[in-house]
Scaffold this motif. Structure first.
Motif, PDB file in Angstrom:
ATOM      1  N   THR B  82     -44.343  37.540   7.798  1.00 41.29           N
ATOM      2  CA  THR B  82     -45.261  36.833   6.895  1.00 41.29           C
ATOM      3  C   THR B  82     -45.593  37.615   5.607  1.00 41.29           C
ATOM      4  O   THR B  82     -46.225  37.057   4.706  1.00 41.29           O
ATOM      5  CB  THR B  82     -46.551  36.458   7.645  1.00 41.29           C
ATOM      6  OG1 THR B  82     -47.037  37.633   8.315  1.00 41.29           O
ATOM      7  CG2 THR B  82     -46.280  35.391   8.689  1.00 41.29           C
ATOM      8  N   GLN B  83     -45.145  38.863   5.500  1.00 40.23           N
ATOM      9  CA  GLN B  83     -45.388  39.620   4.255  1.00 40.23           C
ATOM     10  C   GLN B  83     -44.613  38.973   3.094  1.00 40.23           C
ATOM     11  O   GLN B  83     -43.600  38.329   3.322  1.00 40.23           O
ATOM     12  CB  GLN B  83     -44.972  41.102   4.420  1.00 40.23           C
ATOM     13  CG  GLN B  83     -43.476  41.363   4.648  1.00 40.23           C
ATOM     14  CD  GLN B  83     -43.047  41.305   6.114  1.00 40.23           C
ATOM     15  OE1 GLN B  83     -43.659  40.603   6.915  1.00 40.23           O
ATOM     16  NE2 GLN B  83     -41.992  42.036   6.452  1.00 40.23           N
ATOM     17  N   ASN B  84     -45.120  39.176   1.877  1.00 44.27           N
ATOM     18  CA  ASN B  84     -44.469  38.613   0.671  1.00 44.27           C
ATOM     19  C   ASN B  84     -44.026  37.158   0.865  1.00 44.27           C
ATOM     20  O   ASN B  84     -42.833  36.861   0.834  1.00 44.27           O
ATOM     21  CB  ASN B  84     -43.241  39.439   0.256  1.00 44.27           C
ATOM     22  CG  ASN B  84     -43.546  40.912   0.116  1.00 44.27           C
ATOM     23  OD1 ASN B  84     -44.686  41.279  -0.163  1.00 44.27           O
ATOM     24  ND2 ASN B  84     -42.576  41.764   0.338  1.00 44.27           N
ATOM     25  N   PRO B  85     -44.975  36.255   1.074  1.00 45.63           N
ATOM     26  CA  PRO B  85     -44.612  34.859   1.381  1.00 45.63           C
ATOM     27  C   PRO B  85     -43.712  34.237   0.311  1.00 45.63           C
ATOM     28  O   PRO B  85     -43.883  34.490  -0.884  1.00 45.63           O
ATOM     29  CB  PRO B  85     -45.960  34.136   1.448  1.00 45.63           C
ATOM     30  CG  PRO B  85     -46.974  35.063   0.904  1.00 45.63           C
ATOM     31  CD  PRO B  85     -46.435  36.446   1.021  1.00 45.63           C
ATOM     32  N   ILE B  86     -42.757  33.433   0.751  1.00 41.47           N
ATOM     33  CA  ILE B  86     -41.902  32.729  -0.211  1.00 41.47           C
ATOM     34  C   ILE B  86     -42.263  31.247  -0.290  1.00 41.47           C
ATOM     35  O   ILE B  86     -41.808  30.550  -1.179  1.00 41.47           O
ATOM     36  CB  ILE B  86     -40.393  32.926   0.098  1.00 41.47           C
ATOM     37  CG1 ILE B  86     -40.033  32.452   1.504  1.00 41.47           C
ATOM     38  CG2 ILE B  86     -39.999  34.394  -0.106  1.00 41.47           C
ATOM     39  CD1 ILE B  86     -38.533  32.476   1.791  1.00 41.47           C
ATOM     40  N   LYS B 145     -43.434  31.893 -14.894  1.00 36.25           N
ATOM     41  CA  LYS B 145     -42.281  32.797 -14.959  1.00 36.25           C
ATOM     42  C   LYS B 145     -41.210  32.364 -13.950  1.00 36.25           C
ATOM     43  O   LYS B 145     -40.034  32.265 -14.269  1.00 36.25           O
ATOM     44  CB  LYS B 145     -42.736  34.224 -14.670  1.00 36.25           C
ATOM     45  CG  LYS B 145     -41.619  35.243 -14.767  1.00 36.25           C
ATOM     46  CD  LYS B 145     -42.169  36.666 -14.583  1.00 36.25           C
ATOM     47  CE  LYS B 145     -41.035  37.687 -14.738  1.00 36.25           C
ATOM     48  NZ  LYS B 145     -41.508  39.052 -14.403  1.00 36.25           N
ATOM     49  N   PHE B 146     -41.672  32.104 -12.710  1.00 38.37           N
ATOM     50  CA  PHE B 146     -40.768  31.629 -11.663  1.00 38.37           C
ATOM     51  C   PHE B 146     -41.222  30.254 -11.167  1.00 38.37           C
ATOM     52  O   PHE B 146     -42.355  29.848 -11.410  1.00 38.37           O
ATOM     53  CB  PHE B 146     -40.759  32.619 -10.482  1.00 38.37           C
ATOM     54  CG  PHE B 146     -40.207  33.972 -10.834  1.00 38.37           C
ATOM     55  CD1 PHE B 146     -38.880  34.126 -11.226  1.00 38.37           C
ATOM     56  CD2 PHE B 146     -41.017  35.108 -10.780  1.00 38.37           C
ATOM     57  CE1 PHE B 146     -38.364  35.377 -11.560  1.00 38.37           C
ATOM     58  CE2 PHE B 146     -40.508  36.356 -11.112  1.00 38.37           C
ATOM     59  CZ  PHE B 146     -39.181  36.493 -11.508  1.00 38.37           C
ATOM     60  N   PHE B 147     -40.359  29.548 -10.454  1.00 37.66           N
ATOM     61  CA  PHE B 147     -40.795  28.307  -9.808  1.00 37.66           C
ATOM     62  C   PHE B 147     -41.932  28.608  -8.833  1.00 37.66           C
ATOM     63  O   PHE B 147     -42.810  27.789  -8.618  1.00 37.66           O
ATOM     64  CB  PHE B 147     -39.625  27.633  -9.093  1.00 37.66           C
ATOM     65  CG  PHE B 147     -38.625  27.022 -10.031  1.00 37.66           C
ATOM     66  CD1 PHE B 147     -38.869  25.783 -10.611  1.00 37.66           C
ATOM     67  CD2 PHE B 147     -37.452  27.684 -10.356  1.00 37.66           C
ATOM     68  CE1 PHE B 147     -37.947  25.215 -11.499  1.00 37.66           C
ATOM     69  CE2 PHE B 147     -36.532  27.129 -11.239  1.00 37.66           C
ATOM     70  CZ  PHE B 147     -36.782  25.899 -11.805  1.00 37.66           C
ATOM     71  N   GLY B 148     -41.899  29.799  -8.227  1.00 34.61           N
ATOM     72  CA  GLY B 148     -42.948  30.210  -7.293  1.00 34.61           C
ATOM     73  C   GLY B 148     -44.202  30.721  -7.987  1.00 34.61           C
ATOM     74  O   GLY B 148     -45.134  31.154  -7.318  1.00 34.61           O
ATOM     75  N   GLY B 153     -40.305  32.538  -5.293  1.00 38.28           N
ATOM     76  CA  GLY B 153     -40.560  31.710  -4.122  1.00 38.28           C
ATOM     77  C   GLY B 153     -39.290  31.030  -3.641  1.00 38.28           C
ATOM     78  O   GLY B 153     -38.183  31.305  -4.145  1.00 38.28           O
ATOM     79  N   ILE B 154     -39.446  30.130  -2.681  1.00 39.11           N
ATOM     80  CA  ILE B 154     -38.280  29.512  -2.038  1.00 39.11           C
ATOM     81  C   ILE B 154     -37.424  28.708  -3.026  1.00 39.11           C
ATOM     82  O   ILE B 154     -36.201  28.670  -2.899  1.00 39.11           O
ATOM     83  CB  ILE B 154     -38.723  28.641  -0.825  1.00 39.11           C
ATOM     84  CG1 ILE B 154     -37.503  28.242   0.024  1.00 39.11           C
ATOM     85  CG2 ILE B 154     -39.528  27.424  -1.261  1.00 39.11           C
ATOM     86  CD1 ILE B 154     -37.869  27.637   1.384  1.00 39.11           C
ATOM     87  N   VAL B 155     -38.056  28.084  -4.036  1.00 39.63           N
ATOM     88  CA  VAL B 155     -37.265  27.303  -4.999  1.00 39.63           C
ATOM     89  C   VAL B 155     -36.390  28.241  -5.843  1.00 39.63           C
ATOM     90  O   VAL B 155     -35.211  27.955  -6.088  1.00 39.63           O
ATOM     91  CB  VAL B 155     -38.166  26.429  -5.898  1.00 39.63           C
ATOM     92  CG1 VAL B 155     -37.322  25.635  -6.894  1.00 39.63           C
ATOM     93  CG2 VAL B 155     -39.015  25.484  -5.051  1.00 39.63           C
TER      94      VAL B 155
END
Lengths: 224, 224
Positions: B82-86, B145-148, B153-155
């Motif tokens: 669960t660390q650094n959730p995506i 900056k990112f989709f996340g 993130g996952i995208v």
């Protein structure tokens, strides 16, 4: 049915098995919602605004936030209303449930489309072989009463298209893709699933679907 | 990199963007694992046993439990470590992340295949139009900056196929589907993504991919 003060709408079309999934999941959770029938020849502003990418049903609109894509909606429903879970709690079992749900969307539906709607006889034969293989994989995967175990889970809900829609569609098209002699376990499962009290109450009438898919057959196959 | 006593294997092929997704996710989480290269002309017993349905990489084998399908694996990784959730924690934001990940798999990849690999010129043109439309939708969706958001993130991970693979593949095929002038935001995002220290360290060498996809071009297009 549990009361909920929230505003929940399902943009729907009675004949769609993808809408059927969301309808069943909401009812298994005991959520009150408005079932808003879309006319796909004259789509509502709400549909165009809430699913601008695909402009398709189902769309779940929850407190003005809209979610599209039936499998994405099922996961949202399970995370938002946690009673009567449709996904297992264990990460590995969740992964398997997601794998088989995706398998139904990627393999079974694609093969069924090819087997039924293609104008090329060889393609239709290939589709029939592919759906046969895919249903055999599901037949082997079925270990309990439901894919979800003793209770209906996300794979069962995803597979409503096999349990309820496919027998009607294949009859409308004069084909035999899913039969009790070839797939006895899957056939028994489909009966248990379709006769589950909550599922049964929310499946569209057989006759409505038969007319709709006979119309498909006339337009796509018989008239070519 | 955090130590973990668990047995984690990634059945892999360096050239696969789907493997690339899992590789990046495991490294963002700081998980130690064995990267086991498969020879797809002579698949290992472990691959055939652990992904009997598709017999494809990537497969994640975690303490002898195997998970296939890259998006399913990404969710498993996020739920297991669960660390650094995506994925975001809010169910609605999770639904949006799943929607766009699925969009990349369903629309961008399908269109890119058609645009690059089809032998029919009209199909190739249609594919090019479809990928153009799909990339414009992603360009409009990119708010941070990112989709996340500020973190990957996952995208973003799903879209590694756009950020890193597509520019190389289109060069190998002599096409221009994704360019900085047509998609300036998406282009900037791709630079930020590819240069993220952990991503950068785990992308396969450009030259390896170029040789591989030039081989595709020779076999699929140039020789027909």
């Amino acid at each position: 049915m549990a009361a909920n003060k929230e505003d929940v709408k399902l943009l729907a079309m009675v004949e769609s098995p993808f809408v059927g999934r969301v309808d069943i999941a909401l009812n298994l959770k005991g959520i009150q919602y408005k079932y808003e029938v879309e006319n796909l020849k004259n789509k509502s502003e709400l549909l165009l605004k809430s699913n601008p990418v695909y402009k398709k049903v189902p769309v779940l609109v929850h407190n003005e936030k809209s979610i599209s894509e039936s499998l994405v909606i099922l996961e949202y429903i399970d995370e938002t209303w946690t009673q009567n879970p449709i996904l297992p709690s264990d990460p590995y079992k969740r992964a398997l449930a997601r794998f088989w749900s995706k398998f139904i969307d990627d393999k079974v539906i694609d093969a069924a489309r090819k087997a039924l709607y293609s104008h090329d006889e060889k393609e239709r034969e290939k589709g029939a072989e592919e759906i046969d293989e895919a249903l055999h994989l599901l037949e082997n995967e079925l270990k309990d009463k439901f894919f979800g175990g003793e209770e209906i889970g996300i794979v069962d809900i995803t597979a409503v298209i096999i349990a309820y829609w496919l027998p009607i569609i294949q009859e409308a098209f004069g084909e035999k893709l899913f039969t009790s002699d070839k797939f006895p376990k899957l056939y028994n499962w489909s009966q248990d699933f379709n006769n589950h009290p909550i599922v049964k109450e929310h499946l569209p009438p057989r006759e409505t679907l038969m007319i709709y898919y006979k119309g498909h057959y006339e337009r796509h196959i018989a008239s070519k």
